[in-house]
Design an enzyme around this catalytic site. Structure first.
Site, mmCIF file in Angstrom:
data_model
loop_
_atom_site.group_PDB
_atom_site.id
_atom_site.type_symbol
_atom_site.label_atom_id
_atom_site.label_comp_id
_atom_site.label_asym_id
_atom_site.label_seq_id
_atom_site.Cartn_x
_atom_site.Cartn_y
_atom_site.Cartn_z
ATOM 1 C CG ASN A 111 -1.967 -1.109 1.143
ATOM 2 O OD1 ASN A 111 -2.014 -1.840 0.154
ATOM 3 N ND2 ASN A 111 -2.757 -1.258 2.193
ATOM 4 C CB THR A 156 -15.120 38.456 -31.074
ATOM 5 O OG1 THR A 156 -15.887 39.334 -31.893
ATOM 6 C CG2 THR A 156 -13.865 39.165 -30.599
ATOM 7 C CG HIS A 157 -19.270 36.551 -31.371
ATOM 8 N ND1 HIS A 157 -20.135 36.149 -30.378
ATOM 9 C CD2 HIS A 157 -18.751 37.733 -30.958
ATOM 10 C CE1 HIS A 157 -20.164 37.070 -29.423
ATOM 11 N NE2 HIS A 157 -19.317 38.033 -29.741
ATOM 12 C CB SER A 278 -9.201 12.161 -49.313
ATOM 13 O OG SER A 278 -10.278 11.344 -49.745
ATOM 14 C CE LYS A 284 -11.032 16.662 -47.850
ATOM 15 N NZ LYS A 284 -12.001 16.122 -46.890
ATOM 16 C CD GLU A 291 -9.032 16.408 -39.232
ATOM 17 O OE1 GLU A 291 -10.207 16.058 -39.328
ATOM 18 O OE2 GLU A 291 -8.177 16.138 -40.100
ATOM 19 C CE1 TYR A 318 -4.211 0.264 -2.718
ATOM 20 C CE2 TYR A 318 -5.285 -1.721 -1.889
ATOM 21 C CZ TYR A 318 -4.676 -1.028 -2.924
ATOM 22 O OH TYR A 318 -4.535 -1.616 -4.146
ATOM 23 C CD GLN A 323 -4.615 -3.874 -9.238
ATOM 24 O OE1 GLN A 323 -4.031 -4.292 -8.248
ATOM 25 N NE2 GLN A 323 -5.280 -4.670 -10.054
HETATM 26 N N1 ARG Z 1 -1.460 -3.548 -7.221
HETATM 27 C C1 ARG Z 1 -1.898 -2.757 -6.120
HETATM 28 C C2 ARG Z 1 -2.312 -1.375 -6.585
HETATM 29 O O1 ARG Z 1 -1.949 -1.031 -7.654
HETATM 30 C C3 ARG Z 1 -0.810 -2.590 -5.146
HETATM 31 C C4 ARG Z 1 -1.288 -2.490 -3.737
HETATM 32 C C5 ARG Z 1 -1.982 -3.737 -3.397
HETATM 33 N N2 ARG Z 1 -2.347 -3.793 -2.048
HETATM 34 C C6 ARG Z 1 -3.178 -4.730 -1.598
HETATM 35 N N3 ARG Z 1 -3.430 -4.711 -0.359
HETATM 36 N N4 ARG Z 1 -3.695 -5.629 -2.405
HETATM 37 O O2 ARG Z 1 -2.978 -0.662 -5.901
#
Ligand code: ARG
Length: 460
Positions: A111, A156-157, A278, A284, A291, A318, A323
């Site tokens: 984490n 403008t516009h 094109s 063209k 674009e 977390y 992820q």
């Molecule tokens: N792959 C996880 C992520 O990207 C990493 C952390 C995972 N932590 C867990 N407790 N599973 O967030």
């Protein structure tokens, strides 16, 4: 079957479908360098404070360096069953150096590890993006310099409004890029904070030295709250948000180039190198690159909405949802870099067409404001002057003549304040040179803006 690094409390194997669904290795393997760099710093610290022996730290570091080579030589066995880049590397380390490899994860959690990887990654990429922004900004200064006397209609516009210098218009983009750059620099401050040591979210009971890790990795600060540290992705949101604003600017420019390169306007030649034909219409020449720059803006906005939505409503700290931050992050970095890169090359090739710009300025009554200003300077309230000039424009239109082609006696039919000198004010050049207000389009102003921009950009 290879055992999961977290397999201890499980009796059954993860379902293949669940494994595939939750694996992120295909995406996050891009973070291998940051992951290894962070792990090396962590191992050094563990050795330094004596949580592991120096010998163990050395062996871990050596193993990690070898793994980096394996990855770079395409020899590394990426395995989906180990979910992500962190576990893939850790598992491989244990295979290579034995049980000592299992000590690397002491006082650390994925984490805090993932946030470290992301911060290292975005720090490096932001620095690169700043360089690319500078490259594009330099092209605008060069183009402004080279086209200093070219006059275009200010719209403008999307209606011709007043004559301005093309260089002034180009420098408007310099201003936007300057602000974009400032936003990234500002965001970099919040990216550049060291998260490791938050552990899973509560901190750690080991006597770690977070400042030492920060120093090793070049972070000026460490995060202050372990819960916030593992929950927070707002530095990524901010990065993508800044990217969206930058893309919006590039998109507006692209739109102008698309319009300006049409036969109807014909203000600019984007060159054969940056247009395509094109497959059906032989005549063209399409401004595809412009674009696509405009189109790719949509992807970046999408990434912003995507990450904001992933984050919204997540309880601290977390959650695995987090992820899903990687695809928007990587996608934004890739898009931004390729857009800035191609834009710089396109700007190098661009040729403006001053004659066509000039042609479009004729018969557009584009100096009508100057005519009204003339009367206002002689004491007529501007509202009234506006009304008088409105009638003059209608008259000229009926006679199919431009303002400059009206004789003084014709002008006097509308107001006897008109004198011979009026014509100086209603030529294109006269109109432009009169706009000396700070930031206005008078050549002397614009020349100064270019000089200032040249000076400023040296410091970028
Ligand atoms: N792959 C996880 C992520 O990207 C990493 C952390 C995972 N932590 C867990 N407790 N599973 O967030």
């Amino acid at each position: 079957m290879l055992k999961k690094p977290w397999g201890g409390r499980f009796k059954k194997k993860t379902h293949k479908v669940a494994e595939r669904f939750s694996a992120s290795i295909e995406t996050d393997k891009r973070l291998y360098r940051e992951d290894i760099e962070g792990s090396i710093a962590h191992a050094k610290m563990l050795g330094q404070v004596g949580i592991i022996s120096q010998r163990e730290a050395k062996s871990i570091i050596k193993g990690l360096r070898e793994i980096q080579k394996e990855i770079e030589n395409g020899k590394f066995p990426f395995r989906e069953e180990f979910e992500d880049i962190h576990l893939n590397i850790e598992k491989r380390l244990i295979e290579k150096i034995g049980e000592t490899g299992g000590k690397l994860h002491t006082a650390r959690s994925r984490n805090d590890q993932i946030v470290l990887d992301e911060r290292l990654y975005l720090r490096r990429e932001t620095t690169e993006i700043l360089g690319l922004i500078k490259g594009v900004a330099e092209e605008f200064i060069r183009l402004a310099e080279e086209n200093i006397d070219v006059i275009i209609p200010l719209y403008t516009h999307l209606q011709a409004a007043q004559p301005v210098l093309l260089s002034h218009h180009l420098l408007a983009y310099f201003e936007m890029l300057k602000r974009d750059r400032e936003r990234f620099i500002e965001c970099l401050k919040r990216i550049n904070i060291m998260p490791l040591g938050a552990g899973a979210g509560a901190g750690t009971s080991f006597p770690i030295d977070r400042r030492y890790v920060a120093e090793l990795l070049g972070f000026p600060e460490v995060t202050r709250n372990s819960i916030d540290t593992v929950s927070d992705r707002d530095f990524i949101v901010e990065f993508i948000s800044n990217s969206s604003i930058l893309m919006m600017h590039l998109s507006r420019l692209s739109e102008e180039l698309v319009i300006w390169s049409s036969k109807e306007f014909d203000f600019v030649d984007l060159g054969d190198e940056f247009t395509t034909g094109s497959s059906i219409m032989p005549q063209k020449r399409n401004p595809d690159i412009a674009e696509l720059l405009r189109g790719k803006t949509g992807k970046v906005y999408g990434n912003l909405i995507s990450i904001l939505t992933v984050m919204k409503g997540l309880p601290l700290s977390y959650n695995r949802d987090l992820q899903e931050d990687k695809e928007p992050m990587f996608g934004t970095v890739d898009t931004l870099k390729s857009c800035l890169y191609v834009l710089k090359e396109m700007l190098k090739n661009i040729k403006f067409k001053p004659e066509n710009m000039k042609r479009s300025l004729l018969n557009s009554f584009i100096t009508a404001t100057d005519l009204a200003d003339y009367l206002a300077r002689k004491g007529i309230p501007f509202r009234q002057a506006h009304e008088i000039v409105g009638r003059i424009v209608r008259y000229a239109e009926e006679k199919r003549r431009d303002l400059l082609q009206l004789s003084i006696s014709e002008l006097k039919m509308f107001s006897n304040l008109f004198e011979e000198d009026v014509y100086e004010f209603i030529t294109l050049e006269g109109s432009i040179s009169s706009r000396k207000s700070y930031g206005g389009t008078a050549k002397e102003n614009v020349v100064k803006m270019i000089e200032e921009a040249r000076e400023e950009i040296k410091m970028w």
